[in-house]
Scaffold this motif. Structure first.
Motif, PDB file in Angstrom:
ATOM      1  N   GLU A 193       0.853  -1.262   0.015  1.00 51.89           N
ATOM      2  CA  GLU A 193      -0.046   0.112  -0.023  1.00 51.89           C
ATOM      3  C   GLU A 193       0.891   1.226  -0.103  1.00 51.89           C
ATOM      4  O   GLU A 193       0.594   2.293  -0.856  1.00 51.89           O
ATOM      5  CB  GLU A 193      -0.894  -0.023   0.938  1.00 51.89           C
ATOM      6  CG  GLU A 193      -2.211  -0.820   1.037  1.00 51.89           C
ATOM      7  CD  GLU A 193      -1.798  -2.204   1.331  1.00 51.89           C
ATOM      8  OE1 GLU A 193      -0.829  -2.831   1.621  1.00 51.89           O
ATOM      9  OE2 GLU A 193      -2.761  -3.173   1.309  1.00 51.89           O
TER      10      GLU A 193
ATOM     11  N   ARG B 265       2.773   1.879  -3.198  1.00 49.51           N
ATOM     12  CA  ARG B 265       1.875   2.132  -4.249  1.00 49.51           C
ATOM     13  C   ARG B 265       2.270   3.023  -5.427  1.00 49.51           C
ATOM     14  O   ARG B 265       2.873   4.360  -5.115  1.00 49.51           O
ATOM     15  CB  ARG B 265       0.358   2.641  -3.997  1.00 49.51           C
ATOM     16  CG  ARG B 265      -0.421   2.895  -5.017  1.00 49.51           C
ATOM     17  CD  ARG B 265      -1.833   3.209  -4.066  1.00 49.51           C
ATOM     18  NE  ARG B 265      -3.000   3.347  -5.185  1.00 49.51           N
ATOM     19  CZ  ARG B 265      -4.253   3.506  -5.209  1.00 49.51           C
ATOM     20  NH1 ARG B 265      -4.700   3.595  -3.824  1.00 49.51           N
ATOM     21  NH2 ARG B 265      -5.027   3.749  -6.109  1.00 49.51           N
TER      22      ARG B 265
ATOM     23  N   ASN C 140     -10.559   4.506   1.452  1.00 48.17           N
ATOM     24  CA  ASN C 140      -9.597   4.177   0.380  1.00 48.17           C
ATOM     25  C   ASN C 140     -10.079   4.066  -0.913  1.00 48.17           C
ATOM     26  O   ASN C 140      -9.655   3.471  -1.926  1.00 48.17           O
ATOM     27  CB  ASN C 140      -8.948   2.900   0.717  1.00 48.17           C
ATOM     28  CG  ASN C 140      -8.200   2.892   2.043  1.00 48.17           C
ATOM     29  OD1 ASN C 140      -7.791   4.118   2.459  1.00 48.17           O
ATOM     30  ND2 ASN C 140      -7.860   1.923   2.275  1.00 48.17           N
TER      31      ASN C 140
ATOM     32  N   GLN D 230      -9.085  -2.189  -0.338  1.00 47.66           N
ATOM     33  CA  GLN D 230      -7.693  -2.676   0.271  1.00 47.66           C
ATOM     34  C   GLN D 230      -7.339  -3.718  -1.131  1.00 47.66           C
ATOM     35  O   GLN D 230      -7.881  -4.411  -1.298  1.00 47.66           O
ATOM     36  CB  GLN D 230      -7.445  -3.384   1.099  1.00 47.66           C
ATOM     37  CG  GLN D 230      -5.900  -3.460   1.784  1.00 47.66           C
ATOM     38  CD  GLN D 230      -5.755  -3.955   3.209  1.00 47.66           C
ATOM     39  OE1 GLN D 230      -6.853  -4.050   4.105  1.00 47.66           O
ATOM     40  NE2 GLN D 230      -4.649  -4.350   3.529  1.00 47.66           N
ATOM     41  N   ARG D 231      -6.319  -2.827  -1.890  1.00 49.06           N
ATOM     42  CA  ARG D 231      -5.697  -3.492  -3.028  1.00 49.06           C
ATOM     43  C   ARG D 231      -6.842  -3.893  -4.100  1.00 49.06           C
ATOM     44  O   ARG D 231      -6.676  -5.109  -4.662  1.00 49.06           O
ATOM     45  CB  ARG D 231      -4.961  -4.922  -2.540  1.00 49.06           C
ATOM     46  CG  ARG D 231      -3.704  -4.463  -1.603  1.00 49.06           C
ATOM     47  CD  ARG D 231      -3.140  -5.545  -1.328  1.00 49.06           C
ATOM     48  NE  ARG D 231      -2.168  -5.406  -0.071  1.00 49.06           N
ATOM     49  CZ  ARG D 231      -1.362  -6.532   0.545  1.00 49.06           C
ATOM     50  NH1 ARG D 231      -1.248  -7.591  -0.184  1.00 49.06           N
ATOM     51  NH2 ARG D 231      -0.448  -6.001   1.451  1.00 49.06           N
TER      52      ARG D 231
END
Length: 326
Positions: A83, A86, A227, A261-262
Motif C-alpha cells: 500500500e 503504491r 480508500n 484494500q488492493r
C-alpha cells in the motif's frame, strides 16, 4: 604409534591435533535433508521457536534503548508494504478539484446527494437460486433499509428494469451463483445507470460467524467508505453510498463499512457499544463478503450493446502488484 579415529570412516595416524578435533563435529545441514517427516517437523518447529525468541529479545532491547534515549530516540522505521509503495495514479481525486466538484454535481448520483430522491432497492437472484443464495439476499435486505427481495421467475433484466423504474426503485441488485454458492453481483443504478458487475467471494452468513451480535434492527446505519481514491474508486464509492438513506439513525448504533484494500472491497456490518466514557466495543452482525470490480458500464444493464467505462483486464492490470485501480 597409536591410531586415533577423528571422524567416522576416517583414520589418521599419530596423535590427533587441534585441526583434526575441529573436524570431528558433524557438518551443518538443511532441514529438507532430514528424511523422517515427524523428526523434520519437530526440528522445524524448534527452529521457528528459536527465531521467534530472538526476534522478541531484539524487540525488547530496542524498546529499552528507546526508553533510555527518550526524546533523542530516532524515529521508528516504517515497514514497507504494497500500500505505501503504491504506484502513483494520475486519476487520484483531489477533494478541492473544481472539475471533480462539477462532475459530482452533474453525474447520475447527483439527485441522491442533492436529496431529491430516497433510495429504494430491489434485490433478486439468478434463475432457480439455491438456499444459500436466497438466505444471502434476505440478510442483505436487513442491512439495506427499504430493500425488497423478489423471486426472478426467469425474466430478462431488460424487462425487469422498466418495471423497477415504474415502481420507483432506485437500484436493482442481482446476486448470481455458481455451484450453489453466491459468486457475482450486478448493481444497477436506476433510471440512468451506471451498472457495476462485481465478483463476490468469501461470503459468510450470520449462522456461520462466531461471536456475532443479535440480528440488526430496522434503524438506518451509518456508512463508512475507505480508500476510494481514484476517479473510478470515487464513482464506486458514490454507487455504494447511494444505497443507504441520507440521515443515519444513531440510536441503532449500526455501521456498514466498505473498505477498499488492493482493489478488493471488504464489506462488514457492525454494532458499536459504549462501555464507558472512553471505551467503545463493536459486535459484528453479518453478513460479510468481499467484492472485486469486473466492469463498470454506462447506463442500465445491456450485455449486447452496452458502453463500458472500465473493464478488468487481469493480465494487463495485474502485471504490477503495486498499481491499483480504485
Amino acid at each position: 604409534e597409536k591410531e586415533v579415529k577423528t571422524r567416522p570412516g576416517r583414520w589418521t595416524g599419530g596423535q590427533a591435533d587441534s585441526s583434526s578435533q575441529g573436524a570431528a563435529f558433524p557438518p551443518t545441514f538443511s532441514l529438507s535433508e532430514v528424511k523422517n517427516k515427524q523428526r523434520r517437523h519437530l526440528m522445524f518447529m524448534k527452529l521457528k521457536q528459536e527465531k521467534r525468541k530472538q526476534k522478541m529479545q531484539l524487540k525488547k532491547k530496542r524498546r529499552k534503548e528507546r526508553e533510555a534515549l527518550g526524546d533523542k530516540a530516532p524515529p521508528k522505521e516504517v515497514p514497507k508494504t504494497i500500500e505505501n509503495q503504491r504506484v502513483y495514479d494520475e486519476t487520484t481525486v483531489d477533494p478541492e478539484d473544481e472539475e471533480v466538484a462539477f462532475d459530482e454535481g452533474t453525474d447520475e448520483f447527483s439527485a441522491y446527494f442533492n436529496r431529491l430522491t430516497n433510495p429504494k432497492v430491489l434485490i433478486t437472484t439468478s434463475d432457480r437460486p439455491r438456499g444459500r443464495t436466497v438466505r444471502f439476499c434476505e440478510q442483505l435486505a436487513t442491512v439495506i433499509p427499504d430493500a425488497h427481495v423478489y423471486y426472478r421467475r426467469g425474466l430478462a433484466l431488460k424487462r425487469i428494469i422498466p418495471q423497477c423504474v415504474a415502481r420507483g426503485f432506485t437500484y436493482l441488485m442481482v446476486i448470481n451463483e455458481d455451484r450453489k454458492v453466491p459468486n457475482g453481483m450486478v448493481l444497477c443504478h436506476l433510471p440512468d445507470g451506471p451498472t457495476a458487475h462485481f465478483k463476490v467471494s468469501s461470503v459468510r452468513l450470520r449462522k456461520e460467524m462466531k461471536r456475532r451480535g443479535k440480528d440488526p434492527t430496522m434503524h438506518s446505519p451509518e456508512v463508512i467508505l475507505n480508500n476510494f481514491s481514484t476517479r473510478l474508486g470515487h464513482t464506486i464509492g458514490r454507487l455504494f453510498a447511494a444505497l443507504f438513506p441520507h440521515d443515519p439513525q444513531f440510536v441503532g448504533r449500526q455501521v456498514a463499512t466498505f473498505h477498499n484494500q488492493r482493489d478488493f472491497v471488504f464489506f462488514r456490518f457492525h454494532r458499536y457499544i459504549f462501555k464507558n466514557e472512553k471505551k467503545v466495543g463493536i459486535q459484528e452482525l453479518g453478513p460479510r463478503f468481499t467484492l472485486k470490480l469486473r466492469s463498470l458500464q454506462k447506463g442500465t444493464f445491456d450485455s449486447k450493446f452496452g458502453e463500458y467505462e472500465w473493464v478488468l483486464k487481469r493480465h494487463e492490470m495485474d502485471a504490477c502488484r503495486r498499481k491499483f485501480q480504485l
